[in-house]
Design an enzyme around this catalytic site. Structure first.
Site, PDB file in Angstrom:
ATOM      1  N   ARG A 117       1.071  -9.007  -0.006  1.00  0.00           N
ATOM      2  CA  ARG A 117       1.764  -8.715  -1.264  1.00  0.00           C
ATOM      3  C   ARG A 117       3.143  -9.364  -1.310  1.00  0.00           C
ATOM      4  O   ARG A 117       3.545  -9.904  -2.338  1.00  0.00           O
ATOM      5  CB  ARG A 117       1.887  -7.202  -1.437  1.00  0.00           C
ATOM      6  CG  ARG A 117       2.754  -6.760  -2.601  1.00  0.00           C
ATOM      7  CD  ARG A 117       2.498  -5.309  -2.938  1.00  0.00           C
ATOM      8  NE  ARG A 117       1.131  -5.130  -3.398  1.00  0.00           N
ATOM      9  CZ  ARG A 117       0.449  -3.992  -3.304  1.00  0.00           C
ATOM     10  NH1 ARG A 117       1.006  -2.937  -2.742  1.00  0.00           N
ATOM     11  NH2 ARG A 117      -0.783  -3.913  -3.755  1.00  0.00           N
ATOM     12  N   TYR A 118       3.867  -9.280  -0.232  1.00  0.00           N
ATOM     13  CA  TYR A 118       5.208  -9.844  -0.170  1.00  0.00           C
ATOM     14  C   TYR A 118       5.148 -11.249   0.418  1.00  0.00           C
ATOM     15  O   TYR A 118       4.263 -11.563   1.218  1.00  0.00           O
ATOM     16  CB  TYR A 118       6.116  -8.952   0.678  1.00  0.00           C
ATOM     17  CG  TYR A 118       6.244  -7.546   0.152  1.00  0.00           C
ATOM     18  CD1 TYR A 118       7.088  -7.255  -0.911  1.00  0.00           C
ATOM     19  CD2 TYR A 118       5.506  -6.506   0.717  1.00  0.00           C
ATOM     20  CE1 TYR A 118       7.201  -5.961  -1.394  1.00  0.00           C
ATOM     21  CE2 TYR A 118       5.612  -5.207   0.241  1.00  0.00           C
ATOM     22  CZ  TYR A 118       6.473  -4.937  -0.814  1.00  0.00           C
ATOM     23  OH  TYR A 118       6.572  -3.660  -1.295  1.00  0.00           O
TER      24      TYR A 118
ATOM     25  N   ASP B  28       6.514   3.295  -4.297  1.00  0.00           N
ATOM     26  CA  ASP B  28       5.624   2.149  -4.152  1.00  0.00           C
ATOM     27  C   ASP B  28       4.909   2.025  -5.495  1.00  0.00           C
ATOM     28  O   ASP B  28       4.040   2.835  -5.838  1.00  0.00           O
ATOM     29  CB  ASP B  28       4.627   2.377  -3.008  1.00  0.00           C
ATOM     30  CG  ASP B  28       4.273   1.089  -2.284  1.00  0.00           C
ATOM     31  OD1 ASP B  28       4.420   0.025  -2.904  1.00  0.00           O
ATOM     32  OD2 ASP B  28       3.840   1.158  -1.128  1.00  0.00           O
TER      33      ASP B  28
ATOM     34  N   CYS C 228      -3.147  11.210   1.854  1.00  0.00           N
ATOM     35  CA  CYS C 228      -3.170   9.846   2.382  1.00  0.00           C
ATOM     36  C   CYS C 228      -3.339   8.801   1.288  1.00  0.00           C
ATOM     37  O   CYS C 228      -4.240   8.894   0.446  1.00  0.00           O
ATOM     38  CB  CYS C 228      -4.316   9.712   3.391  1.00  0.00           C
ATOM     39  SG  CYS C 228      -4.483   8.065   4.093  1.00  0.00           S
TER      40      CYS C 228
ATOM     41  N   ARG D  92      -4.432   5.833   1.618  1.00  0.00           N
ATOM     42  CA  ARG D  92      -5.703   5.129   1.796  1.00  0.00           C
ATOM     43  C   ARG D  92      -6.861   6.105   2.013  1.00  0.00           C
ATOM     44  O   ARG D  92      -7.770   5.847   2.805  1.00  0.00           O
ATOM     45  CB  ARG D  92      -5.596   4.123   2.949  1.00  0.00           C
ATOM     46  CG  ARG D  92      -4.526   3.095   2.694  1.00  0.00           C
ATOM     47  CD  ARG D  92      -4.541   1.927   3.659  1.00  0.00           C
ATOM     48  NE  ARG D  92      -3.369   1.127   3.370  1.00  0.00           N
ATOM     49  CZ  ARG D  92      -2.235   1.170   4.094  1.00  0.00           C
ATOM     50  NH1 ARG D  92      -2.180   1.917   5.182  1.00  0.00           N
ATOM     51  NH2 ARG D  92      -1.202   0.447   3.746  1.00  0.00           N
TER      52      ARG D  92
ATOM     53  N   ARG E 226       5.411 -11.427   4.638  1.00  0.00           N
ATOM     54  CA  ARG E 226       4.823 -10.428   5.529  1.00  0.00           C
ATOM     55  C   ARG E 226       3.470  -9.973   5.007  1.00  0.00           C
ATOM     56  O   ARG E 226       3.193 -10.043   3.812  1.00  0.00           O
ATOM     57  CB  ARG E 226       5.754  -9.233   5.716  1.00  0.00           C
ATOM     58  CG  ARG E 226       6.233  -8.584   4.438  1.00  0.00           C
ATOM     59  CD  ARG E 226       7.530  -7.833   4.710  1.00  0.00           C
ATOM     60  NE  ARG E 226       8.035  -7.100   3.564  1.00  0.00           N
ATOM     61  CZ  ARG E 226       8.811  -7.645   2.622  1.00  0.00           C
ATOM     62  NH1 ARG E 226       9.114  -8.931   2.673  1.00  0.00           N
ATOM     63  NH2 ARG E 226       9.268  -6.916   1.626  1.00  0.00           N
TER      64      ARG E 226
ATOM     65  N   LYS F 231       7.507  -1.804  -3.169  1.00  0.00           N
ATOM     66  CA  LYS F 231       8.454  -0.704  -3.005  1.00  0.00           C
ATOM     67  C   LYS F 231       9.720  -0.945  -3.835  1.00  0.00           C
ATOM     68  O   LYS F 231      10.369  -1.977  -3.717  1.00  0.00           O
ATOM     69  CB  LYS F 231       8.809  -0.545  -1.526  1.00  0.00           C
ATOM     70  CG  LYS F 231       7.618  -0.207  -0.644  1.00  0.00           C
ATOM     71  CD  LYS F 231       8.019  -0.145   0.808  1.00  0.00           C
ATOM     72  CE  LYS F 231       6.803   0.140   1.681  1.00  0.00           C
ATOM     73  NZ  LYS F 231       5.812  -0.967   1.646  1.00  0.00           N
TER      74      LYS F 231
ATOM     75  N   ASP G 275       2.307   8.855  -3.488  1.00  0.00           N
ATOM     76  CA  ASP G 275       1.485   7.944  -4.283  1.00  0.00           C
ATOM     77  C   ASP G 275       0.459   8.726  -5.105  1.00  0.00           C
ATOM     78  O   ASP G 275      -0.109   9.717  -4.629  1.00  0.00           O
ATOM     79  CB  ASP G 275       0.763   6.947  -3.375  1.00  0.00           C
ATOM     80  CG  ASP G 275       1.723   5.989  -2.686  1.00  0.00           C
ATOM     81  OD1 ASP G 275       2.747   5.655  -3.294  1.00  0.00           O
ATOM     82  OD2 ASP G 275       1.448   5.591  -1.537  1.00  0.00           O
TER      83      ASP G 275
ATOM     84  N   CYS H 116      -8.023   8.057  11.699  1.00  0.00           N
ATOM     85  CA  CYS H 116      -6.755   8.597  12.190  1.00  0.00           C
ATOM     86  C   CYS H 116      -7.056   9.732  13.164  1.00  0.00           C
ATOM     87  O   CYS H 116      -8.174  10.245  13.213  1.00  0.00           O
ATOM     88  CB  CYS H 116      -5.907   9.123  11.033  1.00  0.00           C
ATOM     89  SG  CYS H 116      -5.393   7.852   9.853  1.00  0.00           S
TER      90      CYS H 116
ATOM     91  N   CYS I  61      -4.244  13.458   6.974  1.00  0.00           N
ATOM     92  CA  CYS I  61      -3.323  14.043   5.999  1.00  0.00           C
ATOM     93  C   CYS I  61      -4.011  14.060   4.630  1.00  0.00           C
ATOM     94  O   CYS I  61      -4.607  13.064   4.215  1.00  0.00           O
ATOM     95  CB  CYS I  61      -2.041  13.226   5.915  1.00  0.00           C
ATOM     96  SG  CYS I  61      -1.179  13.016   7.488  1.00  0.00           S
TER      97      CYS I  61
END
Length: 447
Positions: free
Chosen positions: A181-182, A401, A201, A203, A185, A408, A364, A194, A198
C-alpha cells in the site's frame, strides 16, 4: 480437553518439536523469477545457514518463569500438566481452549456468550491459551480482558459501513501474502492463525479460515519474497498475519534469513500479540535467532494494563535485552480501555516494561464490531488527557486506518487555534492560549 488426559502431550525435545497445524513444506514448485534459484528448500536450511554457537553467558533463565497466579490456575484447572509443560509455548498452543465444554470448566459462561459460541461458523473461532485464560474473570462477563476474547451475540449485528475487508487489503495484494500500500514498505502475511483470537480482529476474515489456509505454503512465501526482491523501492518489511510468532523457530529463521539477503530491504518488523497471550514463546532460542537479523523491530498488541503480568514483562525484557526495539499497538475499545485513567495506566506500564507506546488505533469497522467501536471524539479526549499530563514517550499516535485503503491517518486535538496577524494562536494541554511569532507564515498565507 479431558482433565484425565490433560498435560500428557509433553514433547521429549521441546526445542525441536512443532505445534500441530504449522505450515507444510512444499518442495516441488515451479521456478520463480528473479531470485528463485537463491532460495533453498526449507528442509535444507540447516545445511545452508549455520547457526551460531550458544553463548556461554545466559542473561535470563532458560525455563520461562511462572507467576503465583499462573501456578495456582494450572494446579486447579490443568492438574495433570507439569510446571515444565505449562512453561512450554508448544503445550500452550496445543492446549488452547476452543470449545464451550472446556471453557465452562473455568468460566461461568453467560447465556449470551454460550449462544454466540454455539452459533459461530467460519473464520475467527473462539480460541485462547491456558495462560491468557488464567487472566479472565470467571464470574464477571464485563471484565475488559474477557470481553476481548469471548464471543457475544453482538458480533452478529451488521451495521452500516462495516465490511469483511474494511481496509481493502485484498485490493492492494499483488501476490499472495503481500499487501503493498505504501511506496517503500510492504505487509507480509506469513500465517493465518494466532495463539488467542481477539474478537475485534481486523483480519477476522482470514484467521483460521479453511478457505485461505492454502495460501500460507512455502511456495507462496517464495513468491512473496521474489516480489519484494523485484521491487527495489521496498526498504521495510512487516511480518504479520495471523501471528508470525506462532511459527516454529526454523520457519521464522528461514523467512528472516531470505528477507535479509535482499539488498534493498533495510530493516524488518514483526507484528505480534504472542508476548501478551503466550509469553512463554519468548525463549532463549527465539531471541538468539532474532538477534541475528538486526535491524529488527517488534510491534506488540497490548489492550489493557491487566495484561502487564510478570510473565509478559519478562517476555518484553528478553526481547529488549536482545536489542529489539519494542513498540505497542493498542486498539481503542468501548468499555474496555476508553478512559484516560485506564489508558494512562497502560502507557505507564508499557514504558516500565521497555515498550514505547506507538499507535492507538480507532477500531476498524469489521463486520459485527459496532459494540467495540468508540466515537472518534473519545479517542481525541484520551490523547488530550495524556498530552502534557504525562511524559511524551507515553503518548501514542492516535490514528484511523482509513476504510477503502487510504492508510493510517493521524488525528490530534485542536492545538492550533488559528492566526492573528503575524502570530499563530496555540492552545496547550491546560486549555490556555499562547501566541507564537510567525510573520513568514502570514506572508505565505497572503500569497
Amino acid at each position: 480437553m479431558d482433565a484425565k488426559t490433560q498435560g500428557t502431550e509433553l514433547v521429549q525435545n521441546p526445542e525441536e518439536a512443532e505445534p500441530p497445524g504449522t505450515m507444510p513444506v512444499v518442495t516441488d514448485i515451479a521456478e520463480l523469477a528473479g531470485i528463485r534459484a537463491t532460495i533453498p528448500p526449507l528442509g535444507s536450511f540447516s545445511r545452508t545457514f549455520q547457526k551460531p554457537a550458544p553463548s556461554s553467558r545466559t542473561p535470563f533463565p532458560v525455563k520461562f518463569p511462572t507467576s503465583s497466579r499462573s501456578e495456582e490456575f494450572r494446579a486447579r484447572f490443568f492438574p495433570l500438566a507439569t510446571p515444565a509443560e505449562w512453561s512450554d509455548w508448544r503445550w500452550q498452543l496445543r492446549n488452547r481452549v476452543r470449545t464451550l465444554e472446556d471453557l465452562e470448566r473455568v468460566v461461568s459462561v453467560t447465556a449470551d456468550e454460550r449462544t454466540a459460541i454455539q452459533r459461530h461458523t467460519g473464520s475467527l473461532p473462539f480460541a485462547i491459551t491456558p495462560y491468557y485464560l488464567s487472566l479472565l474473570d470467571p464470574s464477571d462477563a464485563e471484565q475488559p480482558l474477557r470481553r476481548t476474547m469471548l464471543p457475544v451475540t453482538d458480533e452478529y449485528l451488521h451495521t452500516a459501513g462495516e465490511a469483511q475487508d474494511p481496509l481493502s487489503e485484498d485490493k492492494d495484494s499483488p501476490v499472495p501474502c503481500i499487501v503493498h500500500r505504501y511506496p517503500d514498505r510492504v505487509l507480509f502475511l506469513v500465517a493465518n492463525s494466532c495463539a488467542s483470537n481477539c474478537r475485534y480482529c481486523t483480519r477476522s476474515r482470514m484467521v483460521e479460515n479453511p478457505d485461505s489456509a492454502s495460501i500460507f505454503f512455502q511456495s507462496q512465501w517464495e513468491q512473496a519474497i521474489s516480489y519484494i526482491a523485484a521491487h527495489p523501492e521496498v526498504r521495510d518489511v512487516l511480518l504479520s498475519g495471523g501471528d508470525p510468532l506462532t511459527l516454529s523457530d526454523e520457519k521464522l529463521e528461514w523467512l528472516l534469513s531470505h528477507l535479509r539477503r535482499i539488498p534493498h530491504v533495510e530493516f524488518l518488523r514483526i507484528g505480534t500479540k504472542v508476548p501478551v497471550v503466550m509469553p512463554q514463546r519468548i525463549t532463549t532460542s527465539l531471541t538468539r535467532i532474532l538477534k541475528r537479523f538486526h535491524p529488527l523491530w517488534m510491534s506488540i498488541h497490548f489492550t489493557h494494563p491487566d495484561e502487564l503480568t510478570p510473565e509478559t514483562v519478562e517476555a518484553c525484557a528478553r526481547l529488549a535485552d536482545a536489542g529489539i526495539p519494542l513498540g505497542s499497538q493498542t486498539v481503542l475499545l468501548s468499555g474496555i480501555n476508553d478512559t484516560v485513567p485506564t489508558m494512562t495506566r497502560l502507557m505507564h506500564g508499557l514504558l516500565k516494561a521497555r515498550v514505547k507506546p506507538y499507535y492507538l488505533y480507532q477500531c476498524d469497522p469489521i463486520v459485527g464490531s459496532s459494540h467495540f467501536r468508540t466515537t472518534v471524539r473519545k479517542g481525541l479526549e484520551i490523547i488530550q488527557g495524556l498530552r502534557g499530563h504525562t511524559s511524551g514517550y507515553a503518548v501514542p499516535s492516535y490514528v484511523i486506518d482509513a476504510p477503502g485503503g487510504g492508510g493510517k491517518i493521524p488525528l490530534l486535538p485542536e492545538y492550533l487555534v488559528g492566526r492573528e496577524g503575524d502570530e499563530v494562536v496555540l492552545r496547550n494541554y491546560q486549555g490556555l492560549e499562547f501566541r507564537y511569532p510567525d510573520p513568514a507564515g502570514a506572508h505565505e498565507q497572503a500569497g
